[in-house]
Enzyme design. Structure first.
Site, short mmCIF file in Angstrom:
data_model
loop_
_atom_site.label_atom_id
_atom_site.label_comp_id
_atom_site.label_asym_id
_atom_site.label_seq_id
_atom_site.Cartn_x
_atom_site.Cartn_y
_atom_site.Cartn_z
N ASP A 78 0.88 -1.17 0.00
CA ASP A 78 0.00 0.00 0.00
C ASP A 78 0.91 1.21 0.00
O ASP A 78 1.55 1.52 1.01
CB ASP A 78 -0.89 -0.01 1.24
CG ASP A 78 -1.75 1.25 1.38
OD1 ASP A 78 -1.62 2.18 0.55
OD2 ASP A 78 -2.55 1.32 2.35
N ASN A 129 5.78 3.83 -9.70
CA ASN A 129 4.83 3.86 -10.80
C ASN A 129 3.38 3.96 -10.35
O ASN A 129 2.54 4.50 -11.08
CB ASN A 129 5.01 2.59 -11.65
CG ASN A 129 3.83 2.36 -12.57
OD1 ASN A 129 3.67 3.04 -13.58
ND2 ASN A 129 2.98 1.40 -12.22
N TYR A 188 -5.24 15.75 -11.00
CA TYR A 188 -4.25 14.77 -11.42
C TYR A 188 -2.98 15.47 -11.92
O TYR A 188 -1.86 15.09 -11.55
CB TYR A 188 -4.83 13.89 -12.52
CG TYR A 188 -3.87 12.88 -13.09
CD1 TYR A 188 -3.50 11.74 -12.38
CD2 TYR A 188 -3.32 13.06 -14.37
CE1 TYR A 188 -2.63 10.81 -12.91
CE2 TYR A 188 -2.44 12.13 -14.91
CZ TYR A 188 -2.10 11.01 -14.18
OH TYR A 188 -1.22 10.09 -14.72
N VAL A 233 -1.31 6.44 -23.01
CA VAL A 233 -1.14 5.06 -23.46
C VAL A 233 -2.49 4.36 -23.30
O VAL A 233 -3.15 4.53 -22.26
CB VAL A 233 -0.06 4.34 -22.62
CG1 VAL A 233 0.09 2.89 -23.07
CG2 VAL A 233 1.27 5.08 -22.71
N THR A 269 -3.82 1.88 -22.06
CA THR A 269 -4.04 0.88 -21.02
C THR A 269 -5.46 1.06 -20.49
O THR A 269 -6.20 1.95 -20.94
CB THR A 269 -3.04 1.09 -19.88
OG1 THR A 269 -3.21 2.44 -19.36
CG2 THR A 269 -1.60 0.91 -20.35
#
Length: 263
Positions: free
Chosen positions: A61, A88, A157, A192, A194
């Site tokens: 975590d 990451n 963000y 990307v 994903t």
């Protein structure tokens, strides 16, 4: 010419159960590193098994100080050292600034900023000369092209990823001043496709910024001189480079891997 050979090195990658983190873990393993998949998702164990013998999984975590200490201790114990930490793990919650939910903002701050800061903290503690690994090394933080451009719908963000950039540069200065022997850099990935990237495209359309997810993706591509979205491999190769001896004199830097979008 120096190769990107990471044989004999040990890497911990946070948020590596899937997406970009999984791709980074695979690329590091392909370059010869032993990799610890560190993730709150137990599916990370499957990711580690897929890498083969010599790799591992540990529950992490990233917002918890003790969890980081335990993860890095487990990495040293199970894989025989620690030479690289890749911070990451991150989340993105799309919102117009007029519709910000304070709890969602706090969650992004916790994971993206605090999580990265704790990863840096424990990476330095482990890799400096008096640490449990004690051989120096490298830290690579994952920022975002959103730290360098103004794209609608991701104010909070973007703020967190700008913070990752500042954390990177200040930490590199501290590590150098105190003789830790740890280089600290960051990567600015472009979009990307994903699960996270696809979710972003749907979300900015859902809040009325674009007619459809496809239009949103087209807008990103239109801002990108290379004329395409990024791939997981594009981002993973950049991390391998920064971790390697080919980047031995690169420190406190941010590497855009965005096809020119943020120039």
């Amino acid at each position: 010419m120096t190769s990107y050979d990471l044989a004999g090195r040990v890497a911990l990658v946070s948020g590596a159960a899937q997406g970009l983190g999984e791709g980074m873990a695979k690329a590091l393993a392909a370059a010869g590193a032993r990799v610890m998949i560190a993730d709150v998702q137990e599916a990370g164990a499957d990711t580690a098994r897929a890498l083969g013998e010599g790799h591992g999984y540990v529950h992490l975590d990233v917002t918890d100080d003790a969890s980081w200490a335990a993860a890095e201790a487990a990495t040293v114990d199970q894989l025989g050292g620690l030479d690289l930490v890749v911070n990451n793990a991150g989340i993105e919650i799309t919102s117009l600034i007029t519709e910000l939910d304070p709890e969602q903002v706090r969650r992004q701050l916790d994971v993206n900023v605090l999580g990265t800061a704790l990863g840096i903290k424990h990476g330095l503690l482990a890799m400096r000369s008096d640490g449990i690994a004690g051989q120096g090394g490298s830290i690579v933080n994952i920022s975002s092209v959103s730290a360098t451009i103004a794209f609608p719908g991701i104010a909070a963000y973007s703020a967190t990823k700008s913070a990752v950039d500042r954390l990177t540069r200040v930490t590199a200065a501290e590590s150098g001043a105190l003789g830790y022997g740890v280089r600290v850099n960051c990567v600015y990935p472009g979009l990307v496709p994903t699960a996270m990237g696809q979710g972003f495209a749907h979300d900015v359309a859902a809040i009325g910024l674009f007619d459809s997810p496809e239009t949103a993706v087209g807008a990103v591509v239109g801002l990108t001189p290379s004329g395409r979205l990024g791939t997981v491999e594009d981002m993973a190769d950049a991390v391998v480079f920064l971790a390697s001896d080919a980047a031995r004199f690169i420190n406190g830097a941010g590497l855009p891997v965005d096809g020119g979008m943020g120039m």
